[in-house]
Write a protein that holds these residues in place. Structure first.
Motif, PDB file in Angstrom:
ATOM      1  N   PHE A 148       0.831  -1.205   0.000  1.00 12.08           N
ATOM      2  CA  PHE A 148       0.000   0.000   0.000  1.00 12.08           C
ATOM      3  C   PHE A 148       0.864   1.252   0.000  1.00 12.08           C
ATOM      4  CE2 PHE A 148      -2.015   3.470   2.303  1.00 12.08           C
ATOM      5  CZ  PHE A 148      -3.215   3.612   1.620  1.00 12.08           C
ATOM      6  N   LYS A 149       1.896   1.273   0.812  1.00 12.79           N
ATOM      7  CA  LYS A 149       2.748   2.463   0.925  1.00 12.79           C
ATOM      8  C   LYS A 149       3.532   2.724  -0.361  1.00 12.79           C
ATOM      9  CE  LYS A 149       3.303   2.357   5.949  1.00 12.79           C
ATOM     10  NZ  LYS A 149       4.234   2.232   7.091  1.00 12.79           N
ATOM     11  N   GLN A 150       3.810   1.685  -1.100  1.00 16.48           N
ATOM     12  CA  GLN A 150       4.460   1.873  -2.392  1.00 16.48           C
ATOM     13  C   GLN A 150       3.467   2.383  -3.439  1.00 16.48           C
ATOM     14  OE1 GLN A 150       7.748   1.627  -3.357  1.00 16.48           O
ATOM     15  NE2 GLN A 150       8.107   1.465  -1.143  1.00 16.48           N
ATOM     16  N   ILE A 151       2.279   1.796  -3.436  1.00 16.14           N
ATOM     17  CA  ILE A 151       1.261   2.181  -4.419  1.00 16.14           C
ATOM     18  C   ILE A 151       0.838   3.631  -4.248  1.00 16.14           C
ATOM     19  CG2 ILE A 151      -1.138   1.783  -5.131  1.00 16.14           C
ATOM     20  CD1 ILE A 151      -0.677  -1.194  -4.472  1.00 16.14           C
ATOM     21  N   ILE A 152       0.695   4.069  -3.010  1.00 11.50           N
ATOM     22  CA  ILE A 152       0.166   5.401  -2.748  1.00 11.50           C
ATOM     23  C   ILE A 152       1.035   6.499  -3.354  1.00 11.50           C
ATOM     24  CG2 ILE A 152       1.286   5.920  -0.547  1.00 11.50           C
ATOM     25  CD1 ILE A 152      -2.434   6.415  -1.461  1.00 11.50           C
ATOM     26  N   LYS A 153       2.300   6.192  -3.606  1.00  6.28           N
ATOM     27  CA  LYS A 153       3.199   7.169  -4.213  1.00  6.28           C
ATOM     28  C   LYS A 153       2.738   7.570  -5.615  1.00  6.28           C
ATOM     29  CE  LYS A 153       7.232   5.456  -1.671  1.00  6.28           C
ATOM     30  NZ  LYS A 153       8.577   4.808  -1.781  1.00  6.28           N
ATOM     31  N   GLN A 154       2.020   6.664  -6.285  1.00  9.54           N
ATOM     32  CA  GLN A 154       1.521   6.949  -7.631  1.00  9.54           C
ATOM     33  C   GLN A 154       0.417   8.013  -7.623  1.00  9.54           C
ATOM     34  OE1 GLN A 154       0.190   3.293  -9.521  1.00  9.54           O
ATOM     35  NE2 GLN A 154       1.729   2.081  -8.412  1.00  9.54           N
ATOM     36  N   TYR A 155      -0.182   8.228  -6.459  1.00  5.93           N
ATOM     37  CA  TYR A 155      -1.348   9.100  -6.366  1.00  5.93           C
ATOM     38  C   TYR A 155      -1.043  10.426  -5.660  1.00  5.93           C
ATOM     39  CZ  TYR A 155      -3.870   4.887  -7.727  1.00  5.93           C
ATOM     40  OH  TYR A 155      -4.309   3.790  -8.415  1.00  5.93           O
ATOM     41  N   GLU A 156       0.238  10.759  -5.579  1.00 11.72           N
ATOM     42  CA  GLU A 156       0.632  11.972  -4.837  1.00 11.72           C
ATOM     43  C   GLU A 156      -0.075  13.216  -5.359  1.00 11.72           C
ATOM     44  OE1 GLU A 156       4.662  14.382  -3.440  1.00 11.72           O
ATOM     45  OE2 GLU A 156       4.834  12.630  -4.758  1.00 11.72           O
ATOM     46  N   LYS A 157      -0.114  13.393  -6.681  1.00  5.15           N
ATOM     47  CA  LYS A 157      -0.736  14.599  -7.249  1.00  5.15           C
ATOM     48  C   LYS A 157      -2.242  14.632  -6.989  1.00  5.15           C
ATOM     49  CE  LYS A 157       2.620  15.457 -10.929  1.00  5.15           C
ATOM     50  NZ  LYS A 157       2.828  15.599 -12.396  1.00  5.15           N
ATOM     51  N   GLU A 158      -2.898  13.478  -7.100  1.00  6.94           N
ATOM     52  CA  GLU A 158      -4.346  13.424  -6.885  1.00  6.94           C
ATOM     53  C   GLU A 158      -4.718  13.743  -5.439  1.00  6.94           C
ATOM     54  OE1 GLU A 158      -6.482  10.048  -8.510  1.00  6.94           O
ATOM     55  OE2 GLU A 158      -4.754   9.581  -9.769  1.00  6.94           O
ATOM     56  N   LEU A 159      -3.818  13.429  -4.511  1.00  5.79           N
ATOM     57  CA  LEU A 159      -4.120  13.594  -3.097  1.00  5.79           C
ATOM     58  C   LEU A 159      -3.639  14.923  -2.529  1.00  5.79           C
ATOM     59  CD1 LEU A 159      -3.346   9.943  -2.001  1.00  5.79           C
ATOM     60  CD2 LEU A 159      -5.576  11.067  -1.849  1.00  5.79           C
ATOM     61  N   GLN A 160      -2.976  15.735  -3.343  1.00  8.24           N
ATOM     62  CA  GLN A 160      -2.533  17.056  -2.866  1.00  8.24           C
ATOM     63  C   GLN A 160      -3.712  18.034  -2.848  1.00  8.24           C
ATOM     64  OE1 GLN A 160       0.430  17.821  -1.550  1.00  8.24           O
ATOM     65  NE2 GLN A 160       0.921  15.659  -1.796  1.00  8.24           N
TER      66      GLN A 160
END
Length: 335
Positions: free
Chosen positions: A323-335
């Protein structure tokens, strides 16, 4: 799958019916099953409610719950009832595998199957009639619509109102989620006309837990909370040891994931629990981040845009690291 409106005439023809929902039924699943049960009985149908598994003890006060059969505990009886049914109502799930070990028997049943659900991407090909409306707050709201739109508003009594209010209340987060539309309040206003006591329902649902559950939540918040501020995300990983230590029962972890979204700035909350057969994920989000798509893409799950679930066969540590690796792909969406 034909529209639910085409099914309405069959309501006035008493049949042998089965009502079921997803495994580990929550307030909306149990409320919709029992609300529909009390309605169909008034129309003269021979009705049996079968839950795929057990359910949380805080639902045991609901009118009619004593008549619900636990498929896992009474499998032979349940299978015989399913095989003899003329209609099976499938509530609050979009795909048959969410009924766990009932899936095979539901799929093989030769009777009419009716879907009433509000989750995305339903398995329409296995149902004869139905409605899948992701814009609805809850399946209980949809059962209210079924009763009203089929011309049977006069059948809404205190028992039906109590059951449907329970599901609407729980699935809207006590009316605070975006799914709480004007139609929700109109439905609740009609239900309140029956005279049921909504305060008692809130007490039974939210003020009816053990001391050990409260200590479990405290332990989880103190030691299991991992806040990833760079991704506006918070997560928890609950071990099997914790479940045993605090004697956690079905329903005791419900709502735990919602605590994560109470942290200022957090847009995505994720909870994973180490169950015997698999690791179960719960995802919640605020705003536009789509946890349904996230769960489907990465964790064999799905649900709603802001509330979904998933699973993993990996160990607790492995799936948490993933999960912690995958979440890096969504950094822009979660800002």
């Amino acid at each position: 799958m034909q529209s639910i409106q085409h099914f309405f005439p069959l309501l006035d023809q008493p049949r042998k019916a089965v009502i079921t929902a997803h495994q580990k039924p929550d307030g909306d699943a149990m409320g919709s099953m029992l609300g529909l049960y009390h309605f169909l009985v008034q129309l003269g149908h021979d009705v049996t409610v079968i839950s795929p598994t057990n359910w949380a003890s805080f639902l045991n006060w609901m009118p009619g719950v004593d008549k619900v059969i636990d498929f896992e505990n009474k499998r032979e009886l349940s299978v015989n009832i399913i095989n003899s049914a003329e209609i099976i109502y499938c509530l609050d799930f979009n795909i048959l595998h969410r009924t766990r070990n009932m899936e095979t028997y539901l799929e093989k049943a030769k009777c009419i199957k009716v879907l009433i659900d509000h989750h995305q991407q339903p398995q329409e090909e296995v149902f004869d009639y139905g409605i899948s409306d992701t814009g609805k707050s809850s399946t209980c709201e949809m059962i209210f619509d079924l009763i009203a739109n089929s011309g049977h508003d006069d059948k809404i009594n205190k028992e039906i109102a109590t059951c449907l209010y329970t599901g609407i209340m729980t699935d809207t987060g006590s009316f605070r989620f975006p799914s709480t539309t004007a139609s929700v309040h109109k439905a609740v206003a009609r239900l309140k006309e029956t005279g049921f006591n909504h305060s008692v329902i809130h007490e039974n649902i939210y003020d009816n837990f053990s001391e050990s559950r409260l200590r479990f939540i405290g332990n989880a918040l103190l030691y299991k909370l991992d806040v990833l501020y760079e991704y506006n995300t918070a997560m928890m990983a609950i071990s099997k040891y914790d479940l045993i230590k605090y004697e956690i029962k079905t329903g005791d972890t419900e709502g735990l994931v919602n605590y994560l979204l109470t942290i200022e700035g957090i847009k995505f909350g994720a909870l994973v629990i180490d169950r015997d057969e698999e690791r179960k994920w719960s995802f919640r989000s605020k705003g536009e981040f789509d946890v349904n798509a996230f769960a489907r893409t990465h964790f064999e799950g799905g649900g709603h845009k802001n509330a979904a679930g998933g699973r993993s066969d990996e160990t607790l540590d492995q799936t948490a690291r993933k999960f912690k690796q995958i979440i890096k792909q969504y950094e822009k969406e979660l800002q």
